[in-house]
Every structure is written in C-alpha cells, then in structure tokens.
Write a protein that holds these residues in place. Structure first.
Motif, short mmCIF file in Angstrom:
data_model
loop_
_atom_site.label_atom_id
_atom_site.label_comp_id
_atom_site.label_asym_id
_atom_site.label_seq_id
_atom_site.Cartn_x
_atom_site.Cartn_y
_atom_site.Cartn_z
N ASN A 39 0.85 -1.19 0.00
CA ASN A 39 0.00 0.00 0.00
C ASN A 39 0.88 1.24 0.00
O ASN A 39 2.10 1.14 -0.09
N SER B 190 3.96 9.39 1.80
CA SER B 190 3.86 8.86 3.16
C SER B 190 5.07 8.02 3.54
O SER B 190 5.44 7.09 2.83
N THR C 178 1.13 3.57 2.45
CA THR C 178 1.37 4.24 3.73
C THR C 178 2.05 3.41 4.82
O THR C 178 2.36 3.94 5.88
N SER C 179 2.29 2.12 4.58
CA SER C 179 3.00 1.33 5.61
C SER C 179 4.41 1.88 5.78
O SER C 179 4.97 2.47 4.85
N GLY D 206 -2.64 7.80 5.55
CA GLY D 206 -3.02 7.17 6.82
C GLY D 206 -3.52 5.76 6.60
O GLY D 206 -3.00 5.03 5.75
N SER D 207 -4.56 5.37 7.37
CA SER D 207 -5.08 4.01 7.20
C SER D 207 -6.43 4.01 6.49
O SER D 207 -6.89 2.98 6.03
N ASN D 208 -7.06 5.19 6.37
CA ASN D 208 -8.41 5.19 5.80
C ASN D 208 -8.80 6.54 5.18
O ASN D 208 -9.98 6.84 5.01
N TRP E 229 -3.43 -0.24 -2.71
CA TRP E 229 -4.19 -0.08 -1.47
C TRP E 229 -4.66 -1.46 -0.99
O TRP E 229 -5.79 -1.85 -1.15
N ASN E 230 -3.69 -2.20 -0.45
CA ASN E 230 -3.95 -3.53 0.12
C ASN E 230 -4.52 -4.49 -0.93
O ASN E 230 -3.79 -4.89 -1.82
N SER F 124 4.95 6.76 6.68
CA SER F 124 4.19 5.77 7.46
C SER F 124 2.74 6.22 7.50
O SER F 124 2.39 7.24 6.91
N GLU F 125 1.92 5.49 8.25
CA GLU F 125 0.51 5.90 8.38
C GLU F 125 0.40 7.21 9.15
O GLU F 125 -0.61 7.89 9.09
N GLU F 126 1.44 7.56 9.90
CA GLU F 126 1.39 8.78 10.72
C GLU F 126 2.17 9.94 10.13
O GLU F 126 1.92 11.09 10.48
#
Length: 304
Positions: A8, A253, A10-11, A207-209, A141-142, A255-257
């Motif tokens: 994905n 990204s 953002t990991s 992020g995650s979503n 995306w996954n 990371s997700e943060e």
C-alpha cells in the motif's frame, strides 16, 4: 538480495529510490516539453534551475535519513532529468515492474539497474511493448490496485496519456489475486490546470483510511464518487483546481502517521495536522514546475 515488499501507500517505509536533480541538463526547448506545466515555465523563463532542485531533493533525503529509511539514488547520467523515478518502475507486493516509458527516457532505467540487479530476477517483470504504464498511475491499497488510464479514442495523440488499457489488463493478469480498478483521467496537452498527468495528480490515499482527491481530474464522475464513498466523505480532503495544479495530492507517506509535504501547501498541511498526522514540510516548489512532486520522485522498494 533485496526482498521487496510494497502492499500500500502508507505502511512504514524501509527502502526507497529517490531521484536526482544532478546534471539535469539545460532548460529544455519548447518542443521538448513533456507536459503543459513545464512548457508554461519554459515560455515564461521560470523553468527551475538545477541548483535549486538539487537543494530541494536533499531536503527530502534528510527527512528520510531522520526516519532511518535506506535511500538509493540513480547513477548520474550527464544532462538528463532523473528526478521522477516513479515513472520508470514500481513495486507490487514483492515484484519490481519495469515501466514502458517514453522511449527517450529509457536510459533512466539503466541508471537504477544496479539496484534491480540486487532483486531476484524471477521477481522483475517488464510488460510487452504495446503495454504503456507508469508508476504515477499505479496506486496500491492492500487488496486493491488503482490505475489511472485514458480510455478515449484519441489516446495516441496525447503525450500526457501515459497508461493505456493494455496496461490495466497487464496488471490484472500479472496480479490475479488483486482487485484492479481503473480510472479515466482528464488530459490536456496545453492547459496544466486541466491535465491529470497521472492518477497520483488527483488522488492519493493517506493514513489508514483517508484520501486526498480532486474531482475534476476524473472524466467519469461516478469513478470519483466511488473513491469518495470508499474512503468516506469525512475522510477525504478535496483539493481545488489550483491546488491540483500545484500538486497537493502528490505528497508522500513515510508511514501511516508521517507525511512529507510541500511547505506551501498551507490548507492541506493544516488539515493533515488537525487529523493527527506528523507533517514533514520540505521546499519542492521548483520541482513542482515540471508537473511532478514528492510521490513522483520516489520509488518505494520496501515497506513494513
């Protein structure tokens, strides 16, 4: 051996190829411009200078350093624009896909061959010639692979149309376990505000979503609506034509943060911080003049 892994956008990033602006060559002639935004700056005499672009890319390199990301750089080719590594290849799961780029950019691939040589040859694929696909049009995306394309009959007339339907079919066949969804993007050879050069110029998950989206980049409104509903309206940051022109969706990204963003993206960066992201601001306005930004100049190899 390099064991690739990208599922994905953002990991947590572990290894990446960051382009280079060194020995970028002289300002191109108007006839040599690949996109309307570069053309605009060539005509106006505001095309970016090598020293400024080198400084911008070093700012990104130091952010990667801060987060302990392994950074590879292309070998330098004299007088060649090697900033946009995302165009020349991309990773899906543990497979490196060499892109079929504009023919006169082929040597950019040679400049990262020393990295590709560290990957299991079984895990390196190159689509056949009639398949056009560039990394900026491929968003992971996954379970999904989102692909930007141009489905209109006048595809061959557009140098800004980089991924064809054969490209979409190729990815479907090579990655049968994934759900591949394509999006028809608006192209303009002459007006940069109307040209979605790649999918990441008008959409990017964060992020995650969450996602950044630009409605006018999509020819079919229902394809835009699908993304809006998939991520949820409240999770989407909608950018204007002007913001799309300045490449607001082309952040990157770690990371997700953590998101690397251009320091002038005030509205976006304020929203990102409000949503709890750490925003690493860098100067990238000169590179943006070539219709590419942070995602365009990075090629992730390993995410956790």
């Amino acid at each position: 051996m390099l064991k690739l892994n990208v599922k994905n956008e953002t990991s947590r990033l572990k290894a990446v190829i960051l382009g280079t602006a060194k020995s970028n060559g002289p300002t191109p002639k108007e006839t040599e411009a690949y996109d309307p935004k570069s053309l605009e700056h060539i005509k106006a005499g505001t095309y970016p200078l090598e020293k400024d672009m080198v400084a911008e890319m070093e700012a990104v390199a130091s952010v990667f350093d801060k987060y302990h990301v392994k950074v590879y750089r292309p070998e330098i080719i004299e007088h060649c624009n090697q900033i946009f590594t995302r165009d020349i290849g991309f990773v899906i799961d543990d497979v490196f896909v060499k892109a079929n780029i504009l023919p006169d950019r082929e040597n950019e691939l040679d400049a990262i061959q020393y990295i590709i040589d560290q990957i299991d040859p079984e895990k390196v694929i190159r689509p056949p010639e009639e398949v056009h696909i560039e990394g900026g049009d491929v968003i992971l995306w996954n379970d999904y692979i989102f692909i930007g394309t141009y489905r209109e009959a006048d595809y061959p007339d557009y140098i800004v149309a980089r991924t064809n339907m054969q490209g979409v079919a190729f990815i479907e066949k090579a990655f049968p376990h994934k759900k591949v969804k394509s999006f028809n993007l608006r192209k303009s050879q002459t007006i940069a505000q109307d040209n979605a050069l790649h999918l990441d110029c008008c959409f990017q998950p964060i992020g995650s979503n969450k996602a950044i989206l630009h409605k006018e980049g999509f020819i079919q409104e229902e394809e835009y609506e699908w993304l809006l509903n998939y991520f949820g309206k409240d999770n989407c940051f909608i950018i204007s034509k002007e913001e799309m022109y300045h490449m607001n969706s082309n952040v990157f990204s770690i990371s997700e943060e953590v998101i690397v963003s251009e320091k002038n993206f005030v509205r976006l960066n304020t929203w990102l911080r409000k949503e709890g992201f750490t925003v690493e601001e860098v100067p990238y306005a000169e590179i943006a003049k070539q219709e590419g930004l942070l995602r365009c100049s990075t090629l992730p190899l390993i995410r956790e």
